[in-house]
Design an enzyme around this catalytic site. Structure first.
Site, mmCIF file in Angstrom:
data_model
loop_
_atom_site.group_PDB
_atom_site.id
_atom_site.type_symbol
_atom_site.label_atom_id
_atom_site.label_comp_id
_atom_site.label_asym_id
_atom_site.label_seq_id
_atom_site.Cartn_x
_atom_site.Cartn_y
_atom_site.Cartn_z
ATOM 1 N N ASP A 166 -13.480 -1.766 -1.341
ATOM 2 C CA ASP A 166 -13.230 -2.860 -2.292
ATOM 3 C C ASP A 166 -14.105 -4.083 -2.037
ATOM 4 O OD1 ASP A 166 -11.790 -3.577 0.042
ATOM 5 O OD2 ASP A 166 -10.306 -4.699 -1.101
ATOM 6 N N LYS A 222 -3.583 -6.588 -3.227
ATOM 7 C CA LYS A 222 -3.866 -7.758 -2.388
ATOM 8 C C LYS A 222 -3.644 -8.990 -3.262
ATOM 9 C CE LYS A 222 -7.140 -5.525 0.749
ATOM 10 N NZ LYS A 222 -8.533 -5.393 1.213
ATOM 11 N N SER A 246 -8.524 -0.256 -0.814
ATOM 12 C CA SER A 246 -9.454 -0.664 0.252
ATOM 13 C C SER A 246 -10.216 0.539 0.804
ATOM 14 C CB SER A 246 -8.693 -1.414 1.346
ATOM 15 O OG SER A 246 -9.578 -1.946 2.288
ATOM 16 N N HIS A 247 -10.064 0.798 2.120
ATOM 17 C CA HIS A 247 -10.810 1.908 2.729
ATOM 18 C C HIS A 247 -9.914 3.130 2.961
ATOM 19 C CE1 HIS A 247 -8.853 -0.238 5.995
ATOM 20 N NE2 HIS A 247 -8.819 0.912 6.627
ATOM 21 N N ASP A 284 -17.076 -1.704 2.384
ATOM 22 C CA ASP A 284 -15.912 -0.828 2.283
ATOM 23 C C ASP A 284 -15.576 -0.619 0.803
ATOM 24 O OD1 ASP A 284 -14.751 -3.262 1.610
ATOM 25 O OD2 ASP A 284 -12.922 -2.912 2.755
ATOM 26 N N ARG A 321 0.835 -1.198 0.000
ATOM 27 C CA ARG A 321 0.000 0.000 0.000
ATOM 28 C C ARG A 321 0.868 1.246 0.000
ATOM 29 N NH1 ARG A 321 -4.003 0.088 4.914
ATOM 30 N NH2 ARG A 321 -4.038 -2.153 4.556
ATOM 31 N N HIS A 353 -14.310 -8.185 8.179
ATOM 32 C CA HIS A 353 -13.957 -9.302 7.291
ATOM 33 C C HIS A 353 -14.702 -10.538 7.816
ATOM 34 C CE1 HIS A 353 -10.553 -7.511 5.061
ATOM 35 N NE2 HIS A 353 -10.200 -6.936 6.188
ATOM 36 N N ASP A 370 -14.662 -6.175 0.531
ATOM 37 C CA ASP A 370 -14.349 -7.381 1.307
ATOM 38 C C ASP A 370 -14.689 -7.233 2.792
ATOM 39 O OD1 ASP A 370 -12.265 -5.730 2.101
ATOM 40 O OD2 ASP A 370 -10.646 -7.052 1.420
ATOM 41 N N ARG A 371 -15.196 -6.049 3.198
ATOM 42 C CA ARG A 371 -15.603 -5.863 4.608
ATOM 43 C C ARG A 371 -17.040 -5.373 4.659
ATOM 44 N NH1 ARG A 371 -12.873 -2.452 8.126
ATOM 45 N NH2 ARG A 371 -12.629 -0.935 6.459
#
Length: 476
Positions: free
Chosen positions: A251, A120, A110-111, A249, A16, A336, A253-254
């Protein structure tokens, strides 16, 4: 050619950085060269040119990084299957559902704020993190890369992915769900298009917010674990009198959720609902949650005949532990959630949303009823405060050492799985070092205000014994 990464970019669970400052196309190309090289060298008797699925999120910088990443992968001799823009779990699906695919990389911030981006990765079906990520840096620094000319194909998998998620409702009478009303907030993140396709096929009534993908996130920041980001969803649920609401979120995944009364259902509380459902068909199964989760969750899993297992925070670490234990379900406070009972064991917030519908139907209770049945625990939010990078792990080691050698009368149990989690008659408190930032994370939970104050005082006492104090809370 050799390449050196900015030292802040190669992190514990992913890669990141800040676009134009610590991360750019040259880094993406080098990641492709190094990842492709590792995969070719690990293939052994396998294909001479392994295939890697590549996807990206809705950030402005993502197409540029994707282009460079694909160049790097093909230059290493790997073939690339481009799946285009979508949620991270869609990339995981592309990797997990096809024997012809040997690895996967999602470009996503992501967030994080809009000027961030990252990667990822999945490697031969397992999470790629920790030492794996450091190895990419070593190969790049040495220029120790394979050479080749891989091929590129573009595939459309969204419809297939959506249909696979819908199997999460199999065995449920569709009539039982025909009256359900749900709100969904994609937060202008990458899950928007798949959410639209999914909602069109779901039974019941579905109200969608912010499904247009916009890397500037004009409506609110896409982090569903921050209560302020759920305000629009809460207003929608109240206005339309919906049964519950789900948020994602950036992307996908959460997951975050609220019940029909607008109450937040935190990550560990969602896991209580999912566990009750999964344990009906997987009697005695292990259910994993991270060290930040409520004691109520672990008690709840045991009460429904499951084996609760407390494990380290971090989606890669949890996924690895699930494979090791054969666990059908795991989750983290951060939202997650991992289903391996009739799914692939990766974190997919869209699928988790469907499983919330399914659990409500199978348990014969509304999400609001399920939330109301949970014990009222008083807990702090995650308190995150800055500590020098070189000091954070030694400080936790000192606290652990003190509490295990001389715990004092109030300490009932000390768990050092990830940081230090201390049980007392008042409840529990946790102190751990973040793997991704120069911060310590603290949390406490009790069933009374007085108890919570005593727990926080114990955290502060241990910090001061190590010459530290709990400063202003910082974000992720």
């Amino acid at each position: 050619m050799k390449h050196t990464f900015d030292p802040t970019v190669l992190r514990e669970y992913d890669i990141r950085g800040i676009i134009g400052e610590t991360l750019g196309p040259d880094d993406a190309r080098a990641i492709g060269r190094s990842f492709g090289t590792l995969l070719i060298r690990a293939s052994g008797e396998g294909p001479a040119s392994p295939t890697i699925a590549v996807g990206y999120d809705g950030r402005v910088s993502s197409p540029m990084l994707e282009h460079a990443l694909v160049e790097g992968l093909t230059a290493s001799g790997c073939n690339v299957r481009r799946i285009g823009m979508g949620a991270t779990p869609m990339l995981y699906y592309a990797e997990a559902s096809s024997e012809e695919v040997h690895g996967g990389i999602q470009i996503t911030g992501s967030h994080n704020p809009p000027n961030y981006n990252g990667f990822k990765m999945v490697f031969q079906g397992r999470p790629f993190f920790g030492a794996d990520i450091q190895e990419l840096g070593k190969l790049a620094a040495a220029g120790d890369w394979t050479d080749g000319a891989g091929e590129v194909e573009t595939v459309q998998i969204m419809d297939e992915y959506v249909d696979r998620m819908l199997e999460g409702l199999s065995g449920i009478d569709v009539e039982a769900l025909s009256g359900i009303k749900v709100g969904w907030d994609a937060g202008n993140g990458a899950a928007g298009p798949a959410l639209e396709a999914l909602a069109a096929k779901l039974p019941g009534e579905h109200h969608l917010l912010f499904t247009d993908v916009d890397g500037h996130f004009p409506n609110h920041h896409p982090d569903p674990t921050v209560e302020a980001n759920l305000a629009d969803l809460r207003a929608l649920v109240a206005e339309k009198k919906l049964d519950f609401g789900v948020a994602f979120d950036g992307d996908g995944d959460r997951i975050g959720a609220i019940d029909g009364e607008g109450r937040v259902i935190w990550g560990d509380q969602l896991l209580m609902i999912y566990a009750e459902d999964v344990l009906k068909t997987h009697k005695g199964a292990t259910v994993i949650a991270d060290v930040k989760a409520s004691r109520a969750l672990f008690d709840n899993v045991a009460a429904h005949g499951g084996k609760p297992l407390m494990w380290k925070t971090g989606h890669s670490l949890i996924k690895s532990k699930m494979k090791e234990t054969g666990s059908p379900l795991a989750g983290e406070m951060s939202g997650h959630v991992f289903f391996a009972d009739t799914y692939y064991g990766f974190d997919d917030a869209l699928y988790a949303g469907i499983r919330l519908l399914a659990a409500s139907a199978r348990l014969g209770k509304s999400v609001t009823e399920l939330k109301s049945a949970m014990p009222d625990m008083l807990n702090t939010p995650e308190m995150r405060f800055q500590v020098d990078e070189a000091r954070k792990f030694p400080a936790i080691a000192e606290v652990t050492e003190r509490l295990t050698t001389d715990p004092g009368p109030q300490v009932e149990e000390v768990n050092a799985t990830d940081g230090v989690r201390v049980n007392t008659k008042d409840g529990w408190w946790l102190l751990r070092a973040s793997n991704t930032q120069d911060v310590l994370v603290a949390r406490a939970e009790s069933d009374s205000e007085d108890g919570l104050e005593r727990l926080i005082a114990q955290i502060d006492e241990q910090l001061s014994l190590s010459g530290l104090e709990r400063g202003e809370s910082v974000g992720h």
